[in-house]
Design an enzyme around this catalytic site. Structure first.
Site, short mmCIF file in Angstrom:
data_model
loop_
_atom_site.label_atom_id
_atom_site.label_comp_id
_atom_site.label_asym_id
_atom_site.label_seq_id
_atom_site.Cartn_x
_atom_site.Cartn_y
_atom_site.Cartn_z
N GLY A 157 -4.71 -22.95 4.45
CA GLY A 157 -3.43 -22.83 5.14
C GLY A 157 -2.67 -24.13 5.25
N GLY B 257 -1.78 -27.09 6.72
CA GLY B 257 -2.26 -27.97 7.77
C GLY B 257 -1.29 -29.08 8.10
N ARG B 258 -0.38 -29.39 7.16
CA ARG B 258 0.61 -30.45 7.40
C ARG B 258 2.03 -29.96 7.16
NH1 ARG B 258 -0.54 -34.60 3.34
NH2 ARG B 258 -1.92 -33.05 2.45
N LYS C 144 7.00 -31.45 5.78
CA LYS C 144 5.62 -31.86 5.54
C LYS C 144 5.34 -33.11 6.36
CE LYS C 144 2.20 -32.75 1.94
NZ LYS C 144 1.96 -32.82 0.50
N ASP D 145 -4.34 -34.15 12.14
CA ASP D 145 -3.24 -34.21 13.11
C ASP D 145 -1.95 -33.59 12.58
OD1 ASP D 145 -2.39 -36.08 11.24
OD2 ASP D 145 -2.77 -37.82 12.53
N ARG E 104 10.94 -30.56 2.09
CA ARG E 104 10.87 -30.12 0.70
C ARG E 104 11.41 -28.70 0.55
NH1 ARG E 104 4.35 -30.14 -0.51
NH2 ARG E 104 3.82 -28.41 0.86
N ASP F 134 -5.26 -23.49 -4.28
CA ASP F 134 -4.27 -23.51 -3.20
C ASP F 134 -3.13 -24.47 -3.51
OD1 ASP F 134 -6.71 -25.24 -2.65
OD2 ASP F 134 -5.30 -26.15 -1.25
N ASN F 135 -3.24 -25.22 -4.61
CA ASN F 135 -2.16 -26.11 -5.04
C ASN F 135 -1.48 -25.59 -6.30
OD1 ASN F 135 -2.68 -27.88 -2.94
ND2 ASN F 135 -4.03 -29.17 -4.15
N ASP G 71 2.76 -29.78 -4.34
CA ASP G 71 1.81 -30.61 -3.59
C ASP G 71 1.47 -31.90 -4.33
OD1 ASP G 71 1.82 -28.85 -1.52
OD2 ASP G 71 -0.04 -27.87 -2.03
#
Length: 521
Positions: free
Chosen positions: A106, A108-109, A128, A140, A198, A273-274, A283
């Site tokens: 998922g 995350g950033r 992002k 984080d 983006r 996932d990319n 990505d």
């Protein structure tokens, strides 16, 4: 419809994805599994002091926005302002990472602000580095200046190179420091924070479909496939649309690999996932262009020692990733024969596009069956010679036919990192003689041949050492190199590109961040 005096704050977001699919609407940001949903609604976390670093006037114009952002635009880029029509969310997807199933991953950033239509084209706008989401796991959700500058510049550079890619509208520094262990060696340090906005028609990945298949949620899987076709492949609506859609994803992915090969781009982390469901480069992490020609080069420290994602392996990895997508779509078919046949067609699509591309790089007017051998010999020669790929191909257009070895070596000497040994010299001269003989079959004048070669062989690429220097200078408050690269990347094929038409300097070969990188951002 928007107008070119519009701003981000005045865009009307349609939020089709959020309206169509189930999501976690609690707004809870703590890391967790989110079964049964395709996203979690989550707002960006505000930052101390967003300050504009760059804005893509060309992309803004394409989106119907003003070429100059206003104060509200900058607050939106920083995650400090969410307008009433935005429905921010983080997508839930899974994936295979370095060949192994990783389960739920998922965004995350990344936090999508929403999607909007411009001239009947859907555009998804995504921040992002805007803070934690339920998919941040132990991180984080932030991004640092170095990774954000790399993503912003490279996505725009790839667009101007003519490579299918996501794009970047703007980048801001946040005024906050972010703690990062750049090489995962226990030496964490604070770095300047930054956020990139983006843009893509969609950020859907192979992993979105893998997630639903892994959960056994065939109903949602079918709904997502139908929605993807309806919005991004509308020409395929009708009978057998899902298999025809998969066939086109195969074709787009094959052509993307050829485009990467043409310019010497190495992604560095081709996990499923990319991989974009639209055939876009997505990505930008530990990527690199080739400096010295090396099919075994990977820019990702995490990819060592196996080099799964090395330059020469990318086309094969793409097919493997497509096989994972085929496996995810298999529940939508009574049998897997059609999916397998469509996957098997990848090789023919790739090689046909590859040969066409190589013919263009070499300036061949037509392709002949024996050219496959010429291209193979070229690859073998380059592997021995190890020249700078970009400089070599650019110089090729102006190489004069000759039987003399030394003038040829002198012509290409700007591309050599080390003087060729005996075997490399012999391979080089044999190839060049065969190449000059082959060019004699062209009917068009040599000047036209050179012009067609210069149109596909860039003279300027964003090299990692240049990016590193620009980032280091930015950290000291000097934006001159960043701004220069920002302008030069818009005209990569221009003959008057002189300043950056040079090999990577010796010092950059080993310096962290100028050759190899990690996934840290």
């Amino acid at each position: 419809m928007t107008h070119n005096n519009a701003h981000l704050s005045s865009l009307i977001f349609s939020n089709l994805f959020v309206q169509t699919f189930p999501g976690d609407r609690t707004g809870d940001k703590h890391p967790r599994q989110t079964p049964g949903v395709l996203y979690s609604e989550v707002e960006p976390t505000p930052v101390a002091q967003p300050a504009l670093l760059a804005w893509s006037a060309e992309l803004a114009q394409d989106l119907g926005l003003s070429e100059t952002p206003n104060a509200n635009d900058i607050e939106i880029l920083g995650g400090n302002l969410v307008t009433p029509t935005m429905k921010p969310y983080a997508a839930c997807y899974a994936g295979h990472q370095f060949g192994s199933w990783a389960g739920q991953l998922g965004d995350g950033r990344a936090i999508t602000l929403g999607d909007t239509r411009v001239n009947d084209r859907l555009n998804e706008l995504q921040l992002k580095g805007a803070g934690p989401t339920p998919y941040s796991r132990r991180a984080d959700g932030r991004a640092v200046l170095r990774s954000s500058v790399r993503e912003y510049l490279m996505s725009e550079a790839m667009f101007h190179l003519g490579v299918p890619t996501t794009r970047a509208l703007g980048i801001v520094t946040t005024g906050d420091d972010v703690l990062r262990d750049m090489f995962y060696d226990g030496n964490a340090a604070y770095e300047k924070g930054a956020i990139v906005l983006r843009v893509a028609p969609s950020f859907l990945r192979f992993g979105n479909f893998e997630m639903l298949a892994a959960r056994g949620d065939t109903e949602l899987l079918l709904k997502l496939a139908d929605w993807t076709i309806q919005n991004f492949y509308p020409h395929l609506n009708g009978d057998n649309k899902i298999i025809r859609w998969f066939q086109e994803v195969v074709e787009r992915t094959a052509h993307l690999m050829v485009a990467w090969t043409r310019v010497g781009f190495v992604h560095g982390v081709m996990n499923t996932d990319n991989m974009s469901i639209l055939g876009l480069t997505i990505d930008y992490g530990p990527y690199s262009f080739l400096d010295q020609y090396d099919p075994g080069f990977t820019p990702n420290t995490t990819d060592l020692p196996g080099r799964r994602y090395a330059f020469g392996k990318q086309a094969g990895v793409a097919k493997w990733n497509l096989s994972c997508l085929a496996g995810a779509l298999a529940p939508l078919f009574p049998a897997t024969g059609e999916l397998q046949a469509s996957l098997d067609a990848y090789d023919e699509v790739y090689w046909k596009a590859y040969y066409t591309m190589m013919g263009e790089k070499l300036g061949l007017e037509t392709l002949e069956p024996e050219d496959a051998g010429l291209f193979t010999n070229l690859g073998n020669m380059l592997t021995l010679l190890k020249p700078d790929m970009t400089i070599f191909f650019r110089l090729l257009a102006s190489a004069a036919p000759t039987d003399q070895t030394e003038p040829l070596l002198d012509h290409f000497s700007p591309a050599f990192y080390t003087q060729p040994d005996v075997a490399a010299r012999e391979s080089f001269v044999q190839f060049m003689r065969a190449y000059f003989t082959r060019l004699e079959q062209n009917i068009r004048p040599a000047s036209e041949t050179a012009a067609t070669m210069d149109a596909v062989n860039p003279k300027f690429i964003l090299r990692n050492y240049m990016l590193l220097q620009a980032i280091e200078n930015l950290s000291r408050g000097d934006a001159a190199l960043f701004e220069s690269l920002h302008e030069q990347m818009k005209r990569p094929y221009a003959e008057d590109q002189v300043e950056f038409f040079t090999r990577r300097p010796d010092w950059a070969g080993q310096k962290a961040g100028s050759s190899m990188l990690s996934c840290s951002s």
